[in-house]
Design a protein around this motif. Sequence first.
Motif, PDB file in Angstrom:
ATOM      1  N   GLN A  14      82.613  40.272  57.431  1.00  0.00           N
ATOM      2  CA  GLN A  14      83.152  41.633  57.392  1.00  0.00           C
ATOM      3  C   GLN A  14      82.030  42.668  57.469  1.00  0.00           C
ATOM      4  OE1 GLN A  14      85.473  42.395  53.923  1.00  0.00           O
ATOM      5  NE2 GLN A  14      86.321  44.330  54.669  1.00  0.00           N
ATOM      6  N   ARG A  42      80.871  42.990  61.075  1.00  0.00           N
ATOM      7  CA  ARG A  42      81.865  43.707  61.892  1.00  0.00           C
ATOM      8  C   ARG A  42      81.773  45.222  61.640  1.00  0.00           C
ATOM      9  NH1 ARG A  42      87.379  41.325  60.690  1.00  0.00           N
ATOM     10  NH2 ARG A  42      86.355  39.520  61.633  1.00  0.00           N
ATOM     11  N   ARG A  84      78.744  46.637  63.520  1.00  0.00           N
ATOM     12  CA  ARG A  84      78.941  46.807  64.965  1.00  0.00           C
ATOM     13  C   ARG A  84      79.803  48.035  65.254  1.00  0.00           C
ATOM     14  NH1 ARG A  84      79.544  41.059  64.947  1.00  0.00           N
ATOM     15  NH2 ARG A  84      81.819  41.314  65.029  1.00  0.00           N
TER      16      ARG A  84
END
Length: 295
Positions: free
Chosen positions: A79, A82, A85
């Motif tokens: 997580q 992510r 990004r």
Amino acid sequence: MPVEGKSDMERIGLFSEMGYITIGDKYVSHYMRPFNEAASRNRQMLPGGTKALSALQAGYFEPQFVRIFDGEAYSNPVQLRRRYRLAEAKKNLGKAFLPSNGDKLPCGLGSYYGTIGGPYTYFSPQLKAKERYVLPGKNFYTNPGKKGTGYGYANLTIGEQYTHEPDGYDVERINAKKAQEEHKRLLKGGPFKLNLYPQEYFDMNPYFNDKPLPPLKKPPPEKPVAPPFKPSSPAKRSGGMKAGTFDPYPSHSADPYVIKKPKAVPANKEQQIFLPPPGPKSRPVKSIITLNVTR
């Protein structure tokens, strides 16, 4: 008489012998003494037996499971990556760059498909028009070379042929003799000699001598050699009967056999044996660690 053993001064270097630590203690044989006396006294360590490793808490030292970080938060690494990004994608001002077309690949050897400039005429395999080759003119002709080395063979060189001239056997010696005679004829006198010309210290001939030899010396007359000494009779050998001695029988002594008694120790100070005094004696020295602890 000297006292047996050594005194306290000779053994330790002190005026009086030091006292001992174990005065009055009972003697215990080292054969019956245990190696570790403290191990046989009082209550010993009694373990509760070995614990088998299992999923229960009884197989561990602590009664309950102890965490390394008490109250720490749970984190999901997928997580977190992510979210990172998405945060980086918000920084882009426009869309991602996409090329108009993909890469073009050549379809064969010698193909220029997919290149930017196309073929070059400099590398064309076509043949170019060439002028007709004209052979050059021929060189001038000459006669072939004559066989032979030139030495001893006539009509092989550019000039005329060799002429034979007679050569005597001793021509060089005769010419040298004539030149020497002509040189002597031109000389008017003998060679110039100087009396002051330096001479060598030693003559070339070591056996040369200007002085006459002395007369020969007569050898001394030979002395007659005396004949060697020969005894009148050969030496006699001893065979147990005193035949080879000067006396017929050894003389007998009437002295009785007496055992010599050892001499007594002299009582006078003048006749006693000199004994040097003993050297300096060492004293017990305290170590540096003990002195530092005392300070």
